[in-house]
Design a protein around this motif. Structure first.
Motif, PDB file in Angstrom:
ATOM      1  N   LYS A  12      10.736  47.224  43.557  1.00  0.00           N
ATOM      2  CA  LYS A  12      11.916  47.849  42.946  1.00  0.00           C
ATOM      3  C   LYS A  12      11.591  48.481  41.598  1.00  0.00           C
ATOM      4  N   ALA A  13      10.671  47.895  40.838  1.00  0.00           N
ATOM      5  CA  ALA A  13      10.318  48.449  39.536  1.00  0.00           C
ATOM      6  C   ALA A  13       9.629  49.799  39.671  1.00  0.00           C
ATOM      7  N   LEU A  14       9.010  50.044  40.830  1.00  0.00           N
ATOM      8  CA  LEU A  14       8.289  51.296  41.059  1.00  0.00           C
ATOM      9  C   LEU A  14       9.137  52.343  41.751  1.00  0.00           C
ATOM     10  N   GLU A  15      10.193  51.920  42.439  1.00  0.00           N
ATOM     11  CA  GLU A  15      11.055  52.853  43.179  1.00  0.00           C
ATOM     12  C   GLU A  15      12.512  52.420  43.006  1.00  0.00           C
ATOM     13  N   GLN A  16      13.115  52.836  41.922  1.00  0.00           N
ATOM     14  CA  GLN A  16      14.506  52.473  41.651  1.00  0.00           C
ATOM     15  C   GLN A  16      15.459  53.161  42.617  1.00  0.00           C
ATOM     16  N   ARG A  17      15.138  54.418  42.965  1.00  0.00           N
ATOM     17  CA  ARG A  17      15.919  55.175  43.933  1.00  0.00           C
ATOM     18  C   ARG A  17      14.983  55.722  44.987  1.00  0.00           C
ATOM     19  N   LYS A  18      15.522  55.967  46.156  1.00  0.00           N
ATOM     20  CA  LYS A  18      14.709  56.363  47.300  1.00  0.00           C
ATOM     21  C   LYS A  18      13.867  57.600  46.990  1.00  0.00           C
ATOM     22  N   GLY A  19      12.557  57.431  47.058  1.00  0.00           N
ATOM     23  CA  GLY A  19      11.646  58.544  46.843  1.00  0.00           C
ATOM     24  C   GLY A  19      11.468  58.952  45.400  1.00  0.00           C
ATOM     25  N   GLN A  20      12.080  58.224  44.457  1.00  0.00           N
ATOM     26  CA  GLN A  20      11.934  58.527  43.040  1.00  0.00           C
ATOM     27  C   GLN A  20      11.127  57.394  42.394  1.00  0.00           C
ATOM     28  N   TYR A  21       9.903  57.700  42.012  1.00  0.00           N
ATOM     29  CA  TYR A  21       8.976  56.676  41.567  1.00  0.00           C
ATOM     30  C   TYR A  21       8.836  56.658  40.048  1.00  0.00           C
ATOM     31  N   ASP A  22       8.714  55.475  39.515  1.00  0.00           N
ATOM     32  CA  ASP A  22       8.536  55.286  38.079  1.00  0.00           C
ATOM     33  C   ASP A  22       7.269  54.458  37.859  1.00  0.00           C
ATOM     34  N   PHE A  23       6.214  55.127  37.422  1.00  0.00           N
ATOM     35  CA  PHE A  23       4.941  54.463  37.206  1.00  0.00           C
ATOM     36  C   PHE A  23       4.633  54.309  35.719  1.00  0.00           C
ATOM     37  N   SER A  24       5.648  54.437  34.877  1.00  0.00           N
ATOM     38  CA  SER A  24       5.430  54.444  33.430  1.00  0.00           C
ATOM     39  C   SER A  24       4.841  53.125  32.929  1.00  0.00           C
ATOM     40  N   ALA A  25       5.262  52.001  33.509  1.00  0.00           N
ATOM     41  CA  ALA A  25       4.734  50.714  33.038  1.00  0.00           C
ATOM     42  C   ALA A  25       3.241  50.591  33.337  1.00  0.00           C
ATOM     43  N   ILE A  26       2.814  51.111  34.488  1.00  0.00           N
ATOM     44  CA  ILE A  26       1.390  51.086  34.819  1.00  0.00           C
ATOM     45  C   ILE A  26       0.613  51.996  33.877  1.00  0.00           C
ATOM     46  N   GLU A  27       1.163  53.172  33.596  1.00  0.00           N
ATOM     47  CA  GLU A  27       0.518  54.097  32.657  1.00  0.00           C
ATOM     48  C   GLU A  27       0.360  53.448  31.282  1.00  0.00           C
ATOM     49  N   GLU A  28       1.398  52.759  30.827  1.00  0.00           N
ATOM     50  CA  GLU A  28       1.332  52.111  29.517  1.00  0.00           C
ATOM     51  C   GLU A  28       0.256  51.035  29.489  1.00  0.00           C
ATOM     52  N   ALA A  29       0.155  50.267  30.570  1.00  0.00           N
ATOM     53  CA  ALA A  29      -0.878  49.240  30.631  1.00  0.00           C
ATOM     54  C   ALA A  29      -2.275  49.871  30.616  1.00  0.00           C
ATOM     55  N   LEU A  30      -2.446  50.944  31.390  1.00  0.00           N
ATOM     56  CA  LEU A  30      -3.737  51.645  31.396  1.00  0.00           C
ATOM     57  C   LEU A  30      -4.075  52.190  30.014  1.00  0.00           C
ATOM     58  N   ASN A  31      -3.103  52.793  29.370  1.00  0.00           N
ATOM     59  CA  ASN A  31      -3.343  53.387  28.054  1.00  0.00           C
ATOM     60  C   ASN A  31      -3.717  52.339  27.019  1.00  0.00           C
ATOM     61  N   TYR A  32      -3.249  51.123  27.217  1.00  0.00           N
ATOM     62  CA  TYR A  32      -3.615  50.042  26.304  1.00  0.00           C
ATOM     63  C   TYR A  32      -5.015  49.516  26.607  1.00  0.00           C
ATOM     64  N   LEU A  33      -5.337  49.364  27.886  1.00  0.00           N
ATOM     65  CA  LEU A  33      -6.578  48.696  28.271  1.00  0.00           C
ATOM     66  C   LEU A  33      -7.809  49.603  28.213  1.00  0.00           C
ATOM     67  N   ARG A  34      -7.674  50.839  28.623  1.00  0.00           N
ATOM     68  CA  ARG A  34      -8.862  51.695  28.752  1.00  0.00           C
ATOM     69  C   ARG A  34      -9.591  51.906  27.439  1.00  0.00           C
ATOM     70  N   PRO A  35      -8.908  52.168  26.306  1.00  0.00           N
ATOM     71  CA  PRO A  35      -9.652  52.318  25.047  1.00  0.00           C
ATOM     72  C   PRO A  35     -10.382  51.044  24.629  1.00  0.00           C
ATOM     73  N   ARG A  36      -9.978  49.926  25.184  1.00  0.00           N
ATOM     74  CA  ARG A  36     -10.592  48.632  24.863  1.00  0.00           C
ATOM     75  C   ARG A  36     -11.661  48.240  25.881  1.00  0.00           C
ATOM     76  N   GLY A  37     -11.959  49.158  26.798  1.00  0.00           N
ATOM     77  CA  GLY A  37     -13.013  48.920  27.769  1.00  0.00           C
ATOM     78  C   GLY A  37     -12.645  47.933  28.850  1.00  0.00           C
TER      79      GLY A  37
END
Length: 340
Positions: free
Chosen positions: A79-104
């Motif tokens: 549900k966190a990734l698809e609040q409405r049918k066919g409408q995806y929200d990946f912002s939380a994953i992007e935020e996690a990636l943006n935090y982790l990648r600069p830290r290796g």
């Protein structure tokens, strides 16, 4: 149409889909994530954190900088990734990636379609629109520690539900393939409350649906390793229906990594289900990823009468199960001591 007729139609559809998948070319497995220890090759597994995506700021960030931590696995409800049918929200994953990648650090994502307590975090449309026939089945949740709360699992055996889930996997692959270290599906163990079920569930249709999702995930994730957790199959014990054997053979043929939600050294239930197959397939799977989750710390080692130590978990996970990576709940005691 009766439930029996519906179930039969689903079974025919699943059988055809599985047959087509089996004839498809074997997927090329993605390489093990950088920093993995390659437990299957005789080295120790790499250590990762495990947490709900909602606890990333409070539980993960204070620990992610440890030099003995290679990355993080986050569990994200459908549900966190698809609040409405066919409408995806990946912002939380992007935020996690943006935090982790600069830290290796690397990131794994577990897409959660089952819940071991309320609420059921599946998209509302799946639960309300008639074509999905309820979208989920009620579950009971007993384990070695006793009875758990009632929960629910997405009705993957319904082809329309499964099509929506695979659409989500495709959207994730379009956005993150090659950027994530891995994407995994949760454990195969489930206990559908058949007295309450109206979805047409059977043990066999569930099994076939899970294999179909495995093949689909391996197809769409070409550079990120796709993984299925496998521990028990409903209605089966000690491979008496051959499902566990089929799962491992299917994973190897399709380039799917395997893993599980618990590392419990020499526990009889696990030793009579998935663990012997992990031993048998050491070095033959593209990736083995095992998790040490919160309940595991409540079990005691029958040989010592004490809770399992980090060394006992790691030794069994790496040497016996062939784990390349291990995901640790952030409550693991050793994570709150200085890094060695």
């Amino acid at each position: 149409m009766t439930t029996r007729q519906t179930s039969a139609m689903i079974g025919v559809f699943l059988a055809a889909t599985l047959a087509a998948s089996a004839l498809a070319p074997t997927a090329t497995a993605a390489p093990a994530p950088a920093g993995s220890g390659g437990g299957g090759a005789g080295r120790g597994p790499a250590q990762y954190l495990y947490s709900s995506i909602g606890d990333f700021d409070t539980e993960v960030k204070p620990l992610a900088g440890r030099p003995d931590i290679a990355g993080v696995q986050v569990v994200v409800p459908w549900k966190a990734l698809e609040q409405r049918k066919g409408q995806y929200d990946f912002s939380a994953i992007e935020e996690a990636l943006n935090y982790l990648r600069p830290r290796g650090k690397k990131l794994f994502v577990q897409v959660q379609d089952r819940f071991f307590s309320a609420p059921t975090r599946l998209p509302d449309y799946l639960l309300t629109e008639p074509e999905y026939a309820g979208g989920a089945a009620a579950t009971t949740n007993e384990n070695g520690l006793g009875a758990g709360e009632p929960g629910a699992v997405a009705a993957q055996w319904n082809p329309r539900v499964r099509q929506r889930f695979q659409s989500l996997l495709k959207a994730l692959a379009d956005r993150f393939d090659g950027r994530l270290a891995g994407v995994n599906l949760p454990e195969t163990a489930t206990q559908v409350d058949t007295d309450k079920d109206h979805s047409g569930y059977t043990d066999e249709s569930y099994f076939r649906a899970e294999l179909d999702n495995m093949a689909f995930g391996a197809k769409v994730f070409k550079r990120t390793q796709f993984i299925q957790y496998v521990n028990f199959w409903p209605g089966e014990w000690n491979n008496d229906h051959g499902r566990m054997a089929q799962t491992f053979a299917f994973a190897r043929a399709h380039g799917v990594g395997l893993g599980g939600p618990d590392v419990l050294p020499n526990r009889q239930a696990q030793m009579e289900n998935s663990y012997p197959f992990f031993e048998r397939y050491r070095g033959r799977l593209p990736l083995v990823a095992m998790a040490v989750q919160e309940p595991d710390f409540e079990y005691t080692n029958p040989a010592t009468g004490k809770p399992y130590t980090k060394e006992e978990f790691t030794d069994f996970g790496g040497r016996t199960l062939g784990a390349d990576v291990m995901f640790w709940a952030t409550s693991a005691p050793w994570l709150h001591q200085p890094a060695s």
